[in-house]
Write an enzyme that holds these catalytic residues in place. Structure first.
Site, PDB file in Angstrom:
ATOM      1  N   ARG A 163      17.274 103.285 -34.206  1.00 46.64           N
ATOM      2  CA  ARG A 163      18.272 102.612 -33.367  1.00 46.64           C
ATOM      3  C   ARG A 163      19.524 102.216 -34.165  1.00 46.64           C
ATOM      4  O   ARG A 163      20.142 101.183 -33.906  1.00 46.64           O
ATOM      5  CB  ARG A 163      17.705 101.349 -32.718  1.00 46.64           C
ATOM      6  N   SER A 235      14.679  98.235 -23.638  1.00 47.25           N
ATOM      7  CA  SER A 235      14.110  97.344 -24.661  1.00 47.25           C
ATOM      8  C   SER A 235      15.157  96.310 -25.062  1.00 47.25           C
ATOM      9  O   SER A 235      16.256  96.691 -25.473  1.00 47.25           O
ATOM     10  CB  SER A 235      13.735  98.135 -25.911  1.00 47.25           C
ATOM     11  N   GLU A 330      17.893  94.426 -29.640  1.00 48.92           N
ATOM     12  CA  GLU A 330      18.410  95.789 -29.722  1.00 48.92           C
ATOM     13  C   GLU A 330      19.708  95.878 -28.927  1.00 48.92           C
ATOM     14  O   GLU A 330      20.559  96.704 -29.218  1.00 48.92           O
ATOM     15  CB  GLU A 330      17.376  96.758 -29.125  1.00 48.92           C
TER      16      GLU A 330
END
Ligand code: EPU
Length: 335
Positions: A163, A235, A330
């Site tokens: 990520r 998420s 995130e």
């Protein structure tokens, strides 16, 4: 073509469903447009958005929001084994994945049904079911928002990690991505390591890119909320990486805890940690965690960015207290 709007509602541009406005919103369809916008920006506060599926707005945005609507797709290279495809940053990610699968180009099928757009996939290094977009990105073309020049980033320069990419670090806010070049396989090289993906495909008649895509779409639909029905940014937290000693310590207490090998240590499942803290049964007035995946914070209706952040802070603190593990968001929080 360039479209400019003032006091523009960002409600259709963020999957969390925050009802906020941008002072200015500019959308463009060509590289030449991106160059003229970069020239006119002149150091003003700005934010480049894709599908808005990984953003949390804390309030109205008092700068310029830029959005690419570049949608071309072309083959720019081909060998016996691979094809290089140059895709416009404004293409819907899942439409692009569907197109590559239909052409018989393999690699992105595990990344089916992820909300967002092609440009953002190269920033966020979207990942699911054992695959990350960065595995298949060859180059990223962007226009510098500092001097309007063309910047071409090689795969290595993009510095892809979980990520993460250069666009979230030293190049943050400095570019508008116009195209992403993906190098895809012409011969099967499927990733079936996640869960029961292989069994799901076999039940559908065999392991093919089409069946992987169908299995992934079904799994995501079962586990993750549809942003059209329930606001979220997928998420909310990243899975934390801890050292081997900490992982061992937790595994001794919770033998059923999922762990995965990761660069620099052991990756834990934030969803599992949050779930075990009992968050599926708790929600604040307008915010909760999703019933099928505790990693996803949902807007139950009318939540503000502050409501979400306050709720997320309580989750972080409880995970820290119970397991001694820090989890970090995130999502990109936009002030
Ligand atoms: N788990 C629970 N309770 C939960 C959620 C998960 O016990 O509420 C357990 C599951 O049973 C499983 C483990 O935790 O053993 C991992 O769960 P899952 O397979 O759903 O994956 P994840 O690690 O929670 C990551 C990505 C997802 C991606 C899936 C599948 C991150 C931050 N998230 O989730 O990505 O779809 O793997 O590859 O890495 C996203 O980024 O928005 C996203 C949805």
């Amino acid at each position: 073509m360039i479209d400019r709007f003032s006091s523009y509602s960002l409600l259709p541009h963020n999957t969390f469903g925050m009802d906020v406005k941008a002072a200015q919103f500019i959308e463009f369809t060509t590289v030449e447009d991106a160059i003229s916008i970069a020239k006119e920006l002149g150091g003003r506060k700005h934010l480049v958005i894709g599908g808005g599926s990984n953003l949390l707005f804390m309030g109205d945005y008092d700068g310029v929001v830029l959005h690419s609507a570049i949608k071309s797709v072309e083959v720019v290279g081909e060998t016996d084994d691979s094809v290089s495809v140059r895709a416009g940053s404004g293409i819907n990610w899942d439409e692009f994945v569907a197109y590559t699968v239909a052409q018989g180009w393999q690699g992105l099928e595990n990344l089916s049904a992820i909300p967002g757009e092609v440009g953002a996939s190269a920033v966020q290094n979207v990942g699911a079911y054992g695959v990350e977009a960065g595995n298949f990105i060859e180059k990223v073309e962007a226009i510098s928002l500092l001097d309007a020049s063309l910047n071409v980033f090689t795969k290595e320069e993009c510095a892809y990690a979980y990520r993460d990419s250069i666009f979230k670090n030293s190049e943050k806010g400095k570019n508008v991505i116009t195209h992403v070049i993906f190098k895809l396989n012409k011969k099967p090289d499927f990733v079936l390591s996640y869960g029961n993906l292989k069994e799901q495909c076999e039940a559908m008649g065999g392991v093919t890119a089409e069946n992987i895509r169908a299995a992934v779409c079904a799994t995501r639909a079962a586990k993750l909320p549809d942003p059209a029905e329930l606001g979220s940014a997928g998420s909310f937290f990243m899975n934390p990486v801890v050292d081997a000693v900490k992982a061992e310590e937790l595994k001794n207490i919770y033998p059923e805890m999922p762990i995965y090998p990761a660069p620099g240590g052991v990756k834990l499942s934030a969803g599992w940690l949050i779930d075990r803290c009992g968050w599926k049964e708790r929600s604040a007035e307008r915010v909760g965690v999703y019933r099928n995946q505790a990693l996803v914070v949902v807007n139950l209706g009318g939540a503000t960015g502050k409501d979400v952040m306050d709720f997320a802070t309580r989750i972080r603190e409880s995970v820290k207290e119970k397991f001694g593990v820090e989890i970090s968001p995130e999502v990109n929080v936009i002030d």
